[in-house]
Design an enzyme around this catalytic site. Structure first.
Site, PDB file in Angstrom:
ATOM      1  N   ASN A  56       0.920  -1.257  -0.008  1.00  0.00           N
ATOM      2  CA  ASN A  56      -0.027  -0.069  -0.088  1.00  0.00           C
ATOM      3  C   ASN A  56       0.986   1.227  -0.073  1.00  0.00           C
ATOM      4  O   ASN A  56       1.544   1.595   0.880  1.00  0.00           O
ATOM      5  CB  ASN A  56      -0.974   0.029   1.121  1.00  0.00           C
ATOM      6  CG  ASN A  56      -1.896   1.236   1.277  1.00  0.00           C
ATOM      7  OD1 ASN A  56      -1.470   2.257   0.823  1.00  0.00           O
ATOM      8  ND2 ASN A  56      -3.030   1.117   1.667  1.00  0.00           N
ATOM      9  N   GLU A  68      -3.838   2.023  -2.757  1.00  0.00           N
ATOM     10  CA  GLU A  68      -3.798   3.300  -2.485  1.00  0.00           C
ATOM     11  C   GLU A  68      -3.105   4.223  -3.164  1.00  0.00           C
ATOM     12  O   GLU A  68      -2.356   4.973  -2.767  1.00  0.00           O
ATOM     13  CB  GLU A  68      -3.680   3.585  -0.931  1.00  0.00           C
ATOM     14  CG  GLU A  68      -4.776   3.307  -0.058  1.00  0.00           C
ATOM     15  CD  GLU A  68      -4.884   3.996   1.339  1.00  0.00           C
ATOM     16  OE1 GLU A  68      -5.591   5.095   1.188  1.00  0.00           O
ATOM     17  OE2 GLU A  68      -4.148   3.664   2.263  1.00  0.00           O
ATOM     18  N   TYR A 121      -7.738  -3.706  -2.481  1.00  0.00           N
ATOM     19  CA  TYR A 121      -7.641  -2.441  -1.468  1.00  0.00           C
ATOM     20  C   TYR A 121      -9.124  -2.755  -0.801  1.00  0.00           C
ATOM     21  O   TYR A 121      -9.990  -2.094  -1.382  1.00  0.00           O
ATOM     22  CB  TYR A 121      -7.554  -1.321  -1.870  1.00  0.00           C
ATOM     23  CG  TYR A 121      -7.454  -0.410  -0.770  1.00  0.00           C
ATOM     24  CD1 TYR A 121      -6.919  -0.411   0.426  1.00  0.00           C
ATOM     25  CD2 TYR A 121      -8.240   0.837  -0.904  1.00  0.00           C
ATOM     26  CE1 TYR A 121      -6.946   0.411   1.430  1.00  0.00           C
ATOM     27  CE2 TYR A 121      -8.311   2.034  -0.045  1.00  0.00           C
ATOM     28  CZ  TYR A 121      -7.720   1.668   1.229  1.00  0.00           C
ATOM     29  OH  TYR A 121      -7.764   2.560   2.211  1.00  0.00           O
ATOM     30  N   ASP A 155      -3.931  -4.842   0.603  1.00  0.00           N
ATOM     31  CA  ASP A 155      -4.052  -4.366   1.797  1.00  0.00           C
ATOM     32  C   ASP A 155      -5.593  -5.003   2.284  1.00  0.00           C
ATOM     33  O   ASP A 155      -6.524  -4.279   1.863  1.00  0.00           O
ATOM     34  CB  ASP A 155      -3.999  -2.790   1.809  1.00  0.00           C
ATOM     35  CG  ASP A 155      -4.521  -2.261   3.102  1.00  0.00           C
ATOM     36  OD1 ASP A 155      -4.792  -2.908   4.207  1.00  0.00           O
ATOM     37  OD2 ASP A 155      -4.419  -1.159   3.450  1.00  0.00           O
ATOM     38  N   ASN A 182      -6.956  -5.025   5.272  1.00  0.00           N
ATOM     39  CA  ASN A 182      -7.424  -4.374   6.269  1.00  0.00           C
ATOM     40  C   ASN A 182      -8.331  -5.257   7.337  1.00  0.00           C
ATOM     41  O   ASN A 182      -9.299  -4.967   7.784  1.00  0.00           O
ATOM     42  CB  ASN A 182      -8.454  -3.488   5.699  1.00  0.00           C
ATOM     43  CG  ASN A 182      -7.714  -2.065   5.618  1.00  0.00           C
ATOM     44  OD1 ASN A 182      -7.011  -1.622   6.375  1.00  0.00           O
ATOM     45  ND2 ASN A 182      -8.141  -1.296   4.424  1.00  0.00           N
ATOM     46  N   ASP A 193       3.115   4.261   5.173  1.00  0.00           N
ATOM     47  CA  ASP A 193       3.084   3.685   6.623  1.00  0.00           C
ATOM     48  C   ASP A 193       2.822   2.228   6.457  1.00  0.00           C
ATOM     49  O   ASP A 193       2.699   1.580   7.541  1.00  0.00           O
ATOM     50  CB  ASP A 193       1.863   4.259   7.219  1.00  0.00           C
ATOM     51  CG  ASP A 193       0.366   4.043   6.312  1.00  0.00           C
ATOM     52  OD1 ASP A 193       0.713   4.069   5.153  1.00  0.00           O
ATOM     53  OD2 ASP A 193      -0.694   4.519   6.767  1.00  0.00           O
ATOM     54  N   HIS A 194       2.875   1.725   5.108  1.00  0.00           N
ATOM     55  CA  HIS A 194       2.966   0.278   4.926  1.00  0.00           C
ATOM     56  C   HIS A 194       4.346  -0.295   4.522  1.00  0.00           C
ATOM     57  O   HIS A 194       5.074   0.727   4.012  1.00  0.00           O
ATOM     58  CB  HIS A 194       1.753  -0.330   4.064  1.00  0.00           C
ATOM     59  CG  HIS A 194       0.451  -0.162   4.396  1.00  0.00           C
ATOM     60  ND1 HIS A 194      -0.362  -1.011   4.810  1.00  0.00           N
ATOM     61  CD2 HIS A 194      -0.031   1.076   4.709  1.00  0.00           C
ATOM     62  CE1 HIS A 194      -1.597  -0.568   5.038  1.00  0.00           C
ATOM     63  NE2 HIS A 194      -1.618   0.777   4.962  1.00  0.00           N
TER      64      HIS A 194
END
Length: 280
Positions: free
Chosen positions: A9, A43, A126, A170, A172, A271-272
């Site tokens: 991501n 993303e 995603y 991702d 989630n 951040d990934h």
């Protein structure tokens, strides 16, 4: 000859390729060094033109980008970067609600070089983040449930056959307690709710393999996402929400996996962290 697949991501492709400081050359530096053959992106948060402009140096070096952007400007967007051009590309999974939101794309490759696999589909996902089951978050909670229902049915039909399939992204959802550093404090958090973990368990029971967990069954994590806030990254207080699911032909040849965690907080370009699996 193995094939190496990465999922990451990028948290906005234009931000990811920018040099954040004198120590960090961003995603383009990482691309120039990765052994990956196929990279699935989430993303992207950019139009086709913006993404191609951001990745222009990599594309000039021979990478091929296929992607789908979201109808909501600056939101979501998934893609596949590959060293060879895909034989075919499909966007979405047949959902009137979700196919225009830039959450799923597939790319087909012939003769991928993996023993026993003549054709390979690599997909980027995603999955919606969702929310807790509260009156304030009801809409996001129900949206994620609808996505899980539709996408789960689609995956059930994708797993079978001789074609190799790898769905990276991702997701989630942290599947189990070993996948969150602070799992006790997140029992009511989106991404670790009982129905979400049950959904992942159902996929595993239907023939999909979580190849990183299969390769490293006793490891905590390895985590792939950490909040930008506080000391989460420094303390490795993360979540394992980026992973690759493989069907039986590809799971049988998964041989190694690594999370490319930055060596320091200020060397991160997302951040990934990239999660890379070697097949073959």
């Amino acid at each position: 000859m193995p094939i190496v697949i990465t999922t990451v991501n990028v948290n906005g492709i234009r931000a990811a390729v920018k040099q954040r400081n004198e120590r960090n050359e961003g995603m383009l530096r990482w691309l120039s060094e990765t052994p990956s053959d196929v990279i699935v992106l989430q993303e992207i948060r950019a139009s086709h033109k913006q993404a191609h402009d951001a990745l222009a140096p990599a594309l000039a070096d021979g990478w091929h980008l296929t992607m789908t952007e979201s109808s909501v400007k600056g939101h979501a967007g998934v893609g596949v970067l590959s060293r060879s051009e895909p034989a075919a590309v499909r966007t979405g999974f047949g959902s009137p609600e979700f196919d225009g939101l830039g959450r799923y794309v597939e790319a087909d490759f012939t003769a991928p070089g993996v023993d026993g696999v003549d054709e390979l589909t690599v997909a980027s996902l995603y999955l919606p983040k969702g929310a807790a089951d509260t009156p304030q978050d009801a809409a996001k909670f129900e949206e994620k449930k609808r996505f899980l229902d539709e996408f789960g049915a689609y995956l059930a039909g994708l797993a079978g056959g001789d074609r190799g399939v790898v769905v990276g992204g991702d997701w989630n959802i942290a599947p189990a307690e070993a996948d969150i550093k602070n799992w006790k404090g997140n029992l009511k958090s989106p991404g670790f709710l009982p129905h979400e973990r049950e959904w992942v368990a159902g996929l595993l029971a239907s023939g999909w393999s979580d190849v990183v967990r299969d390769l490293y069954p006793d490891d905590a994590g390895p985590y792939s996402w950490w909040s930008w806030r506080g000391k989460a990254f420094d303390n490795d207080a993360g979540w394992r929400i980026d992973y690759q699911f493989a069907n039986a032909p590809m799971a049988a040849v998964a041989s190694a996996a690594v999370v490319d965690r930055a060596q320091a907080y200020d060397l991160r370009w997302s951040d990934h962290a990239p999660v890379t699996v070697t097949f073959g």
